[in-house]
Design an enzyme around this catalytic site. Structure first.
Site, PDB file in Angstrom:
ATOM      1  N   CYS B  96       1.591   5.181  16.811  1.00 20.68           N
ATOM      2  CA  CYS B  96       1.606   3.751  16.525  1.00 20.68           C
ATOM      3  C   CYS B  96       0.194   3.162  16.666  1.00 20.68           C
ATOM      4  CB  CYS B  96       2.628   3.037  17.414  1.00 20.68           C
ATOM      5  SG  CYS B  96       3.049   1.402  16.802  1.00 20.68           S
ATOM      6  N   HIS B 227       7.922   6.106  16.738  1.00 22.48           N
ATOM      7  CA  HIS B 227       7.778   6.473  18.145  1.00 22.48           C
ATOM      8  C   HIS B 227       8.680   7.650  18.571  1.00 22.48           C
ATOM      9  CE1 HIS B 227       5.378   2.970  19.502  1.00 22.48           C
ATOM     10  NE2 HIS B 227       5.957   2.366  18.472  1.00 22.48           N
ATOM     11  N   GLU B 229       8.452   9.286  21.303  1.00 23.26           N
ATOM     12  CA  GLU B 229       8.693   9.229  22.763  1.00 23.26           C
ATOM     13  C   GLU B 229       9.892   8.356  23.104  1.00 23.26           C
ATOM     14  OE1 GLU B 229       6.491   7.548  21.133  1.00 23.26           O
ATOM     15  OE2 GLU B 229       6.044   5.623  22.062  1.00 23.26           O
TER      16      GLU B 229
END
Lengths: 773, 264
Positions: B96, B227, B229
């Site tokens: 990002c 994302h 994660e």
């Protein structure tokens, strides 16, 4: 430095009422003549007049916003009694038990006045303030909640307000990295005077690291974070009066947000606290430095001395009183033992943040302030902090609730479509998507639930706050202002009922509540009457359910010459879910049977349906005992794995509830209402003939009776589910089956609605969107 | 065990979940503030000590100017060290805001030289002109060049959520995209629920060629807008209550791929 021209004496002693009134107005104090006389009396005993800085500081501390002078009496009578055991502490945020090692923190307040003048900055700094309230307890913020209330988007002003507020929340919340997971957006004409911006924050803290807002004798006061400037001067006194056309001139009362100072400030404060270096911490919000230091010293049983010249400033030329009362953002106050000073300063240096010693906690019970060599301020802390209290006159006058007769609609599809596209029902996706709802990686249930690309509104969001535990927090917020306008007592009961419904829908047990009470001018007996009825109901239902109010805020004076807002007590609810992997969402999962839980009555007052056809009706009531039993029964069914999806029935009734469930699952449903309404339609008509008990289809579909859910039952467990509910003595009605690609609703072979899902999604999806750009 | 640096500055806000993703797989990750590698802090750290540097998501320095520009400009004081780091085939990744930083820094698209002074790509404002947070579906199109995604089979479709205002990848130079395709530098592309390349909202920002993530020519510098994660475990997937899967989410193999490489 010559301070004589910077601080002036105010000639209070012996002045007449007219002069006192003029002083209050000229200095922007917002104090009444009676209040000024109490102050005059205090200084007379000390043989001198107050300085301007002393008077300004008292005005902040004694504002409605800071000392709850109009609401304290009623809050104590109804809400703040019998504090249940699971509240561990209540300061800037309420602290509640999460598990053996951890607690969660909740803070909830309004930022209405600033947001009306400057929507972007007002909403952003609302987030900033509520996050500080949680951080100053030592808690890591994990979720933000934003209930918003606007005038329908007809005029350019309301679009400006909505866009500004949403952008403010988005830009600030996203930047500080706390997910915005819950909230509501409600439209009603009576918010034309003031829009409401309420902000909530939930955090998680190790019990051993909970920190108080106090100082011990000998501690140093360290001001950390942002510099102090002229923004946010008189914020609390401005928020404690009605807005008028002149309020635009008060834009200086709105603070400026700086999320990129806030983000590292959160880390640094929590790090200093984790290392055990702090004796106390408090955020600088309403009222500025004098309120914070006064409250910290008073709580710690000591006095305080401030060197005002040490405060880092944004610009030169601020007068001492401006420095003292400024509400500039991104500032926190730490009380630190001198032996820990170096280490604390080192932490803030590591994050490139300012940290400045501005005073110390002393013996005695007064606050003393020096500017250069001059002593410019000395007031007893009790006098400063305790403030005043009023028993405002109230008048209870509910609007008459009567059932007006009206004809059953010929075209159900038309009514259904207008309800789906009305701004209170229509999809809020265009707003929700502007908030990052999963930064932090802890968001288990999101605000929009269902198949990717087809998701629909969920009831509550779920956060998994700890890395090593599957225990979760469910979070929601609710109020139906249309109910409140007709009956504040039942409307307030309904709000708590809806909060519980939402928390249960996702599989969590309601655990605590917080209240943000938004009302008009408390000096008007009718407004005070609404307030009285509302807090009476809120206290009653919470006590019976065994739920505490962990945190709250009262916002009065939400009115202008154009009128007052509807009474709006927003309720934030937190539920506990033992294992987040068992959470339930609202979207239909498969071709399963669909059941209605709860009793449908002819309660259409304030409903979306009656708003469209323009007649009045009875506001839904709550049977708290049934609510309690329903919560237990549904959670039991979920634990047994009998329920595939669950959604609470609120605005728009069964029709809208079904539509949202089907849209999220991208699966249609075939529904027959004929098994509904066999029960007594409305007890008020008990003397009518049996044939009158046959409930009309429009009432079945659109009634907004409380304590109801629609559940999708796993088809293999259907029998067990029905038996279980019967054992609990609860009504459950078979409605039909999920399947197909449209919503088909009939009642006793009479077809009412048959619309393809794509079309429903289109109507619902575009209801609000067209206003926003 | 090889060390991983999770690099942050004010406004970085996805460092915790990024750090945890490595920790959960027993990776040796630590937070490093940019001051520490720029020698502006007493607790100094050195780029060369790490096998992998990850720049997490967030709004570094507020992103009030072009996203990632200030972080990149501060990092550019270490140009020499960064070039060495890349040429030693160590791993440099950005998620990002981190992707925006790597593009601003000139290490992505990374065709030919490790760090290009001339800008060949930019991550610009979304077509919607808004920050948007929405689940996105990505096809892993990489043929094996990208070290960060070796655990994903080719054409595997994953769900990584997006949350950004400036994620539209646009290239300068007519043949940049062609060269990147030829070099196997395209890693993830946005698709719709049927696996087809589609427009908004499936492609959330209007990115060229539906690109969500790319790597440099060596395969050791990688940037991605969505994302991974946030979907390390299955229970943070947007649709986990309806499409059941195992313990791990779609994001986990990305971090596992990194550890495969640096820990051998």
């Amino acid at each position: 430095m010559n301070t004589l021209h910077l601080v002036s004496e105010v000639d209070l002693i012996g002045s007449d009422d007219d002069y006192l009134r003029r002083i209050s107005e000229d200095m922007g104090l917002g104090l009444s003549v009676g209040e000024l006389k109490i102050i005059e009396d205090y200084f007379k005993k000390r043989g001198r007049n107050p300085t301007d800085i002393e008077l300004q500081s008292l005005a902040q501390a004694w504002s409605e916003h800071c000392c709850y002078k109009s609401s304290k009496t009623l809050l104590k009578r109804y809400i703040l009694i019998d504090v249940p055991q699971n509240i561990l502490m209540g300061e800037d945020a309420g602290i509640l038990e999460f598990n053996d090692e951890y607690a969660y923190a909740v803070a909830f307040e309004s930022h209405n006045h600033p947001s009306n003048i400057e929507p972007y900055g007002g909403a952003a700094t609302g987030i900033g303030g509520i996050v500080r309230d949680v951080v100053c307890m030592g808690a890591t913020p994990v979720a933000l909640i934003d209930p918003l209330f606007f005038d329908p988007l007809k005029g350019i002003k309301s679009k400006f307000l909505l866009n500004g507020v949403v952008s403010g929340i988005s830009d600030y919340g996203n930047r500080i990295g706390v997910p915005t997971i819950s909230g509501m957006v409600y439209f009603d004409e009576d918010y034309v005077s003031n829009c409401l911006v309420n902000v909530g924050c939930v955090g998680i803290v190790k019990k051993s690291e909970i920190i108080r807002s106090r100082a011990k004798e000998g501690d140093l006061f360290i001001l950390v974070g942002g510099r102090t400037g002229r923004d946010g001067i008189h914020g609390v006194t401005f928020a404690s009066a009605e807005l008028s056309e002149k309020s635009e001139e008060d834009r200086g009362a709105v603070q400026l947000g700086d999320p990129i100072t806030k983000e590292p400030l959160i880390h640094a404060c929590l790090e200093a606290n984790e290392r055990g270096l702090l004796d106390g911490m408090k955020d600088l919000g309403g009222g500025g430095l004098s309120c914070v230091i006064g409250e910290m010293a008073l709580a710690g049983g000591c006095g305080a001395e401030i060197e005002l010249e040490n405060v880092p400033l944004k610009e030169e030329g601020l007068k001492p009183w401006e420095i003292l009362v400024s509400e500039s953002q991104e500032r926190m106050m730490l009380s630190v033992d001198p032996k820990n000073l170096k280490e604390v300063l080192g932490i803030f240096e590591g994050w490139d943040l300012l940290a400045t010693v501005i005073g110390k906690a002393t013996k005695g019970r007064s606050l003393n302030i020096r500017y250069g060599k001059e002593k410019i301020y000395e007031i007893d802390l009790n006098f400063l902090v305790d403030g005043v209290r009023y028993n405002r006159i109230y008048e209870i006058k509910n609007k008459e609730e009567k059932i007006e007769r009206f004809n059953e609609p010929r075209n159900y599809e038309e009514i259904f479509s207008s309800i789906l596209s009305s701004p209170n029902i229509a999809s809020k996706e265009s707003i929700i998507r502007r908030y990052d709802h999963e930064v932090g990686g802890r968001t288990v249930l999101k605000p929009l639930q269902g198949e990717i690309g087809f998701s629909s509104h969920g009831d509550a969001s779920v956060i998994k706050p700890l890395e090593d535990s599957y225990k979760g927090l469910a979070i929601t917020s609710d109020i139906n202002p249309s109910f409140m306008k007709i009956n504040p007592y039942k409307g307030s009961l309904s709000a708590v009922d809806e909060v519980c419904r939402n928390l249960v829908s996702v599989g969590s047990l309601p655990h605590s509540l917080a209240d943000c009470l938004n009302f008009g001018n408390p000096e008007k007996p009718l407004v005070m009457g609404y307030f009285h009825e509302s807090v009476r109901a809120l206290g009653e239902i919470a006590r019976e359910l065994g739920l505490p109010y962990s945190s709250g805020n009262v916002s009065f004076y939400n009115e202008t010459p154009e009128g007052s807002i509807p009474p709006t007590p927003v309720i934030l609810g937190v539920g506990i879910i033992e294992d987040i992997r068992r959470s339930i969402t609202s979207d239909i999962k498969g071709r399963n049977p669909i059941y209605l839980i709860g009793e449908t009555r002819e309660e259409l007052g304030g409903s979306e349906y009656l708003k469209i056809i323009g007649v009045s009706g009875v506001v839904p009531d709550v049977n708290i005992k049934v609510l309690k039993r329903s919560i237990e029964a549904i959670l039991k069914e979920m634990a047994r794995g009998n329920i595939a999806s669950c959604h609470d029935i609120s605005e728009g009734g069964i029709a809208v509830c079904l539509a949202e469930m089907c849209m999220g699952g991208n699966i249609g449903a075939n529904i027959d209402l004929s098994l509904m309404g066999e029960m007594i339609a409305n007890r008020r008509f008990a003397n009518l003939k049996i044939s009158d008990f046959q409930m009309r289809s429009d009432i079945k579909l659109f009634s907004e009776s409380n304590t109801r859910w629609i559940v999708e039952v796993n088809k293999k467990r259907e029998e067990e589910f029905v038996e279980d509910l019967k054992d609990q003595g609860l009504g459950c009605t078979y409605l039909g089956k999920a399947g197909g690609d449209g919503i088909r609703i009939s009642d006793k072979k009479k077809g009412l609605i048959n619309i393809p899902l794509d079309k429903i999604r289109d109507i619902w999806g575009k209801g609000l969107e067209k206003f926003l750009r | 065990m090889a060390k991983i640096c999770v690099l942050r500055m004010e406004g970085t806000n996805c460092e915790w979940e990024t750090f945890l993703a490595f920790k959960r797989l027993k990776g040796d990750a630590e937070f490093v503030h940019i001051k520490q590698i720029l020698k502006e802090s007493e607790e100094e750290r050195f780029l060369e000590d790490y096998a992998c540097v990850i720049i997490p998501g967030g709004f570094s320095s507020g992103d009030y100017v072009r996203a990632g520009a200030i972080f990149a400009s501060r990092l550019s004081k270490l140009k020499k060290e960064i070039i060495e780091f890349i040429e030693e085939d160590k791993l440099l990744g950005g998620i990002c805001n981190g992707f925006q930083v790597l593009v601003e820094l000139g290490v992505l698209p990374g065709i030919g030289e490790a760090l290009s002074e001339e800008k060949k790509a930019v991550l610009t404002v979304n077509d919607s002109n808004l920050f948007e947070c929405r689940p996105t579906l990505l096809r892993h199109v990489n043929g094996g060049k990208c070290i960060f995604t070796r655990r994903y089979t080719k054409d595997k479709i994953v769900i990584f959520p997006s949350a950004h205002a400036e994620g539209k990848l646009v290239f300068g130079g007519e043949d940049t995209l062609e060269k990147m395709i030829e070099n196997d530098q395209i890693v993830f592309r946005y698709t719709d629920s049927k696996g087809d390349y589609a427009g908004y909202p499936w492609n959330p920002n209007g990115s060229t060629y539906n690109i969500a993530g790319i790597c440099n020519e060596r395969g050791n510098v990688f940037g991605l807008m969505p994302h991974p994660e946030r979907v390390f475990y299955s229970y943070t997937h947007p649709d986990w209550t309806r499409n059941s899967m195992g313990v791990y989410g779609d994001g986990m193999p990305l971090f596992k791929s990194i550890l495969d490489y640096i820990d051998g």
